[in-house]
Design a protein around this motif. Sequence first.
Motif: not given
Ligand SMILES: NC(=O)c1ccc[n+]([C@@H]2O[C@H](COP(=O)([O-])OP(=O)(O)OC[C@H]3O[C@@H](n4cnc5c(N)ncnc54)[C@H](OP(=O)(O)O)[C@@H]3O)[C@@H](O)[C@H]2O)c1
Length: 332
Positions: A178, A222, A156-159, A274-275, A132, A47, A322, A245, A198-199
């Motif tokens: 991406g 992001v 991604g996982a969350v999005g 949020f967390l 999340s 993660d 990514g 971010s 977005y790239k």
């Molecule tokens: N606040 C909370 O409690 C909480 C909980 C879970 C996750 N999060 C946050 O949620 C976000 C997504 O987490 P996830 O677990 O779902 O991961 P994820 O989206 O499955 O994997 C990370 C993705 O981030 C993208 N990425 C990498 N570098 C980037 C950049 N410079 N600009 C834009 N996108 C970029 C990549 O996709 P692309 O191919 O699209 O670039 C990559 O596949 C992360 O920021 C994470 O820290 C926060």
Amino acid sequence: MVKARKFVLARHFEGEPQLDNFRLEEEELPPLEDGQILCEAVYLSVDPYQRVFKEMHKLGEPMIGSQVARIVESRSPDFPVGKYVVGYWGWRDRTVADTKNHNDLWAPILAPDVGDLPLSLCLGVLGMPGNSAYFGFLELCHPKTGEVAVVSGAAGAVGSIVGQIALIKGCRVIGFAGSDEKVKWLKDELGFHHAYNYKSMDVATALKEAAPEGVDVYFDNVGGKLSSDVIYNMRTGGRISVCGSISSYNSTEIPTAPILQPAMIFKELKMEGFLVKRWLDRWDEGIKQNIQWIKEGKLKYRETVTEGFENMPKAFIGMLKGENVGKAVIKV
Ligand SMILES: NC(=O)c1ccc[n+]([C@@H]2O[C@H](COP(=O)([O-])OP(=O)(O)OC[C@H]3O[C@@H](n4cnc5c(N)ncnc54)[C@H](OP(=O)(O)O)[C@@H]3O)[C@@H](O)[C@H]2O)c1
């Protein structure tokens, strides 16, 4: 004696993680005491937070992270042998864990009943990332039917879950991801109204095309310029949920992006970070709802599965670049 393999932090991260940031070690596990269980990892999670929670990076200590594990020995009646648990024990394939005297966040929990679904989902749509999406989107964005919702990190996982929940709530959904393959998946299989790479596409131009009247809610995974561009295209009264971010996680200095105050003021926007642990007391609600939506065919999931515990660093580095679509998991 039972032996465990673990990946420890060998060198602090500087910029993008490299294979030599990690070292594979073996350790002997102690015999169980009352209240303890011995577990074998079945799936482990990589993660983004593992890169960014710097205060938890200790040289020589296991990398932080969660896993789904099978109980193989137990001295706790509430955690019988053969059951599966979700534990935050780090990158290790065997663990002796206490089932008592933990604070809430780190205590192992019995894996939810997922029926015919794969247990790995307990690390994704039926675990922390799914919750999340569920709480972070619904509680902070308050989406309404007919509104325009934008999600970044959309494949991604969350999005990918946020975008589908927005569809369930009747929004017009726009995703940014991406790669062209991810964009195709979002549009063709998940039913997003619009999706952009977005790239290769300017975000403001994309939004002028997809949401000429403006954006009502934005779920931000992001940060950075991409997010500033979305926020400058919001409508009056828009809501922004700041989940992550990731564009800044490998930076050695805090990056700059166009300031947000003019848009926040003149469009009277509301933005909240949020967390997800904020909703620990409602954890089951999110998981049950996501299971139900999956069973009703309204919520689809995808995983990028890496085989082999020894490949965890590679999977982690790839996820940050990514390479994953949906949730990145490791099958031991
Ligand atoms: N606040 C909370 O409690 C909480 C909980 C879970 C996750 N999060 C946050 O949620 C976000 C997504 O987490 P996830 O677990 O779902 O991961 P994820 O989206 O499955 O994997 C990370 C993705 O981030 C993208 N990425 C990498 N570098 C980037 C950049 N410079 N600009 C834009 N996108 C970029 C990549 O996709 P692309 O191919 O699209 O670039 C990559 O596949 C992360 O920021 C994470 O820290 C926060």
